[in-house]
Design a protein around this motif. Structure first.
Motif, PDB file in Angstrom:
ATOM      1  N   SER A 130       1.082   4.141  -2.800  1.00  0.00           N
ATOM      2  CA  SER A 130       0.415   5.409  -2.466  1.00  0.00           C
ATOM      3  C   SER A 130       1.331   6.448  -1.842  1.00  0.00           C
ATOM      4  O   SER A 130       0.982   7.626  -1.765  1.00  0.00           O
ATOM      5  CB  SER A 130      -0.739   5.143  -1.496  1.00  0.00           C
ATOM      6  OG  SER A 130      -0.243   4.802  -0.207  1.00  0.00           O
ATOM      7  N   TYR A 167       0.850  -1.205   0.000  1.00  0.00           N
ATOM      8  CA  TYR A 167       0.000   0.000   0.000  1.00  0.00           C
ATOM      9  C   TYR A 167       0.882   1.252   0.000  1.00  0.00           C
ATOM     10  O   TYR A 167       0.641   2.205  -0.753  1.00  0.00           O
ATOM     11  CB  TYR A 167      -0.891  -0.043   1.233  1.00  0.00           C
ATOM     12  CG  TYR A 167      -1.934   1.053   1.330  1.00  0.00           C
ATOM     13  CD1 TYR A 167      -3.268   0.784   1.057  1.00  0.00           C
ATOM     14  CD2 TYR A 167      -1.597   2.339   1.742  1.00  0.00           C
ATOM     15  CE1 TYR A 167      -4.247   1.775   1.173  1.00  0.00           C
ATOM     16  CE2 TYR A 167      -2.554   3.329   1.864  1.00  0.00           C
ATOM     17  CZ  TYR A 167      -3.882   3.042   1.577  1.00  0.00           C
ATOM     18  OH  TYR A 167      -4.845   4.025   1.705  1.00  0.00           O
ATOM     19  N   LEU A 178      -7.210   2.987  -2.223  1.00  0.00           N
ATOM     20  CA  LEU A 178      -6.030   3.373  -2.981  1.00  0.00           C
ATOM     21  C   LEU A 178      -6.363   4.303  -4.138  1.00  0.00           C
ATOM     22  O   LEU A 178      -5.590   5.201  -4.473  1.00  0.00           O
ATOM     23  CB  LEU A 178      -5.320   2.122  -3.521  1.00  0.00           C
ATOM     24  CG  LEU A 178      -4.309   1.439  -2.592  1.00  0.00           C
ATOM     25  CD1 LEU A 178      -3.857   0.127  -3.201  1.00  0.00           C
ATOM     26  CD2 LEU A 178      -3.118   2.346  -2.327  1.00  0.00           C
ATOM     27  N   GLU A 179      -7.527   4.084  -4.761  1.00  0.00           N
ATOM     28  CA  GLU A 179      -7.865   4.901  -5.926  1.00  0.00           C
ATOM     29  C   GLU A 179      -8.031   6.370  -5.574  1.00  0.00           C
ATOM     30  O   GLU A 179      -7.933   7.247  -6.438  1.00  0.00           O
ATOM     31  CB  GLU A 179      -9.118   4.380  -6.632  1.00  0.00           C
ATOM     32  CG  GLU A 179     -10.348   4.289  -5.760  1.00  0.00           C
ATOM     33  CD  GLU A 179     -10.534   2.896  -5.187  1.00  0.00           C
ATOM     34  OE1 GLU A 179     -11.692   2.470  -5.065  1.00  0.00           O
ATOM     35  OE2 GLU A 179      -9.520   2.240  -4.881  1.00  0.00           O
ATOM     36  N   ARG A 187      -5.310  -3.520  -6.832  1.00  0.00           N
ATOM     37  CA  ARG A 187      -6.013  -2.878  -5.700  1.00  0.00           C
ATOM     38  C   ARG A 187      -6.772  -3.929  -4.892  1.00  0.00           C
ATOM     39  O   ARG A 187      -6.764  -3.900  -3.652  1.00  0.00           O
ATOM     40  CB  ARG A 187      -6.992  -1.824  -6.217  1.00  0.00           C
ATOM     41  CG  ARG A 187      -6.342  -0.589  -6.824  1.00  0.00           C
ATOM     42  CD  ARG A 187      -7.297   0.613  -6.795  1.00  0.00           C
ATOM     43  NE  ARG A 187      -8.619   0.285  -7.330  1.00  0.00           N
ATOM     44  CZ  ARG A 187      -8.996   0.486  -8.578  1.00  0.00           C
ATOM     45  NH1 ARG A 187      -8.132   1.000  -9.454  1.00  0.00           N
ATOM     46  NH2 ARG A 187     -10.213   0.195  -8.975  1.00  0.00           N
ATOM     47  N   GLU A 228      -6.332  -4.941  -0.924  1.00  0.00           N
ATOM     48  CA  GLU A 228      -7.483  -4.954  -0.015  1.00  0.00           C
ATOM     49  C   GLU A 228      -7.610  -6.290   0.692  1.00  0.00           C
ATOM     50  O   GLU A 228      -7.925  -6.350   1.891  1.00  0.00           O
ATOM     51  CB  GLU A 228      -8.755  -4.635  -0.794  1.00  0.00           C
ATOM     52  CG  GLU A 228      -8.834  -3.193  -1.282  1.00  0.00           C
ATOM     53  CD  GLU A 228      -9.945  -2.978  -2.305  1.00  0.00           C
ATOM     54  OE1 GLU A 228     -10.669  -3.959  -2.607  1.00  0.00           O
ATOM     55  OE2 GLU A 228     -10.078  -1.838  -2.808  1.00  0.00           O
TER      56      GLU A 228
END
Length: 419
Positions: free
Chosen positions: A207, A203, A232-233, A244, A248
């Motif tokens: 990000s 993650y 994340l989006e 993604r 998750e």
């Protein structure tokens, strides 16, 4: 500045953290450059004898780990009130330094790093070892781009048995809270806890920051256990939906809702990770020796494999391929049990290095089934072939000549055993 520790000549400090300090050092006995990690148990509010027993137990356990992605442990013990590990010195930069300098990473590079870490975890979990403190500062990126996972066993050494006093400062839970699984915060650590930490790392690679960073220790515990992970989006565009979804799943609150194994995570990450060193072109001698074996000269080929393994220049995947070839020579010479034992040993290492769905892994599973048939264990062979046939059809390309081989052998086996 200190210059010696036991027989080791300390040259300069490499880093320090909550568990101790790491020194670059030299072993005058063999001239080897090493890293010496010192832990001061009195800083953890416990008696040396109690922590020493657990630390030495964990050090012995982790010293048995042998994987290209884990630094080798050369020595361990205690001296003058300090516990120490002497390890292979790994060149390169820690992943936290890479993130600080470069920011978010390209999707392919992030997936490749996570896949390499997952491969190491798959191997370690197979040996009964859980890392417990996976984080960017414990992932070293070498000059060649390989990933080494540092500090196996250190957090485990600080984890108390039921009823014992915690060894960490201020009775904190071993590990790093920003990357810690919810169940680990309450004293339960399982292999899936490492997968949660890997999800936090991935993650951050994608990000620029871990999923939870605000507040003190107990607020972070609460967020990991109860708060939804920020999508994340909303932090970066262009991340593939499948990736993604994988992140998750790694960050699910309950361990049983995460992917089943680290090997599964590695296999899933292959969709975004570029080819690694494990899939680099094979050593040219491997094909030559395999042809020799296929021509009906297993004894000569076996000697060639042994000579190749005794030399230098083989990468990790080539070493395993040579061991497979040598085992098949043993089988060709009638030593079926010895061949089976070696192939099963190699299979575990191949899964860690190549991923559970790697074609080389499928090949080894097929050869094991053939040897089981030869050994008269037809029921066991049939069970293996049924699972393997499904995996081959799922993984191998439609025009791959290996596709369907297990289904065909299973059909022949059924005809033989039919009353």
């Amino acid at each position: 500045m200190r210059r010696t520790f036991g027989r080791y000549e300390l040259t300069h400090e490499l880093g320090r953290g909550g568990m101790g300090v790491v020194w670059a050092a030299r072993d005058p006995g063999d001239g080897r450059e090493v890293a010496v990690k010192l832990l001061a148990p009195r800083g953890y509010g416990c008696e040396l004898s109690t922590l020493e027993r657990r630390f030495l137990r964990e050090a012995r356990l982790t010293a048995r780990l042998s994987h290209p992605g884990i630094p080798e442990v050369y020595d361990h013990g205690s001296q003058d009130g300090e516990l120490y590990l002497v390890l292979e010195r790994v060149p390169g930069r820690a992943l936290d330094a890479v993130l600080k300098d470069e920011g978010t990473l390209a999707v392919e590079r992030a997936a490749a790093i996570a896949r390499s870490a997952a491969d190491v975890l798959a191997y370690a979990h197979g040996q009964g070892v859980v890392h417990r403190d996976l984080k960017p500062s414990n992932l070293m990126i070498t000059p060649s781009g390989a990933v080494k996972v540092l500090d196996f066993g250190v957090a485990a050494a600080l984890e108390p048995n039921p009823g014992e006093t915690r060894f960490t400062a201020a009775n904190a839970t071993p590990g790093t809270v920003v990357y810690m699984a919810p169940e680990q915060a309450v004293g339960k650590t399982v292999p899936a806890s490492d997968l949660y930490s890997l999800g936090c790392v991935l993650y951050e690679l994608l990000s620029g920051k871990p999923p939870f960073t605000d507040g003190g220790v107990f607020m972070l515990y609460h967020q990991h256990a109860h708060e939804p992970v920020p999508p994340l989006e909303g932090l970066r565009s262009g991340i593939p939906p499948g990736l993604r979804k994988l992140v998750e799943s790694l960050l699910e609150k309950e361990p049983e809702n995460r992917p089943g194994t680290a090997a599964q995570v590695s296999a899933l990450l292959t969709a975004w990770a570029p080819a690694s060193a494990a899939t680099a072109p094979a050593h040219p001698r491997l094909a030559e020796i395999a042809a020799l074996r296929a021509s009906g000269r297993p004894a000569v080929a076996l000697e060639e494999y042994r000579d190749l393994l005794a030399g230098c220049g083989l990468g990790p995947a080539d070493v395993l391929a040579a061991r497979v070839g040598a085992a098949l020579c043993e089988g060709g010479l009638g030593r079926t049990r010895e061949a089976l034992h070696e192939l099963m040993s190699v299979l575990a290492e191949q899964r860690s290095l190549l991923g559970a769905a790697g074609p080389g892994v499928l090949d080894t599973r097929y050869e094991i089934a053939v040897l089981l048939v030869r050994a008269g264990e037809r029921h066991r062979a049939g069970e293996l072939l049924r699972r393997l046939a499904d995996d081959e059809e799922r993984v191998l390309a439609p025009d791959d000549p290996r596709r369907g081989r297990s289904r065909s052998l299973l059909s022949r086996l059924d005809r033989i055993t039919r009353p």
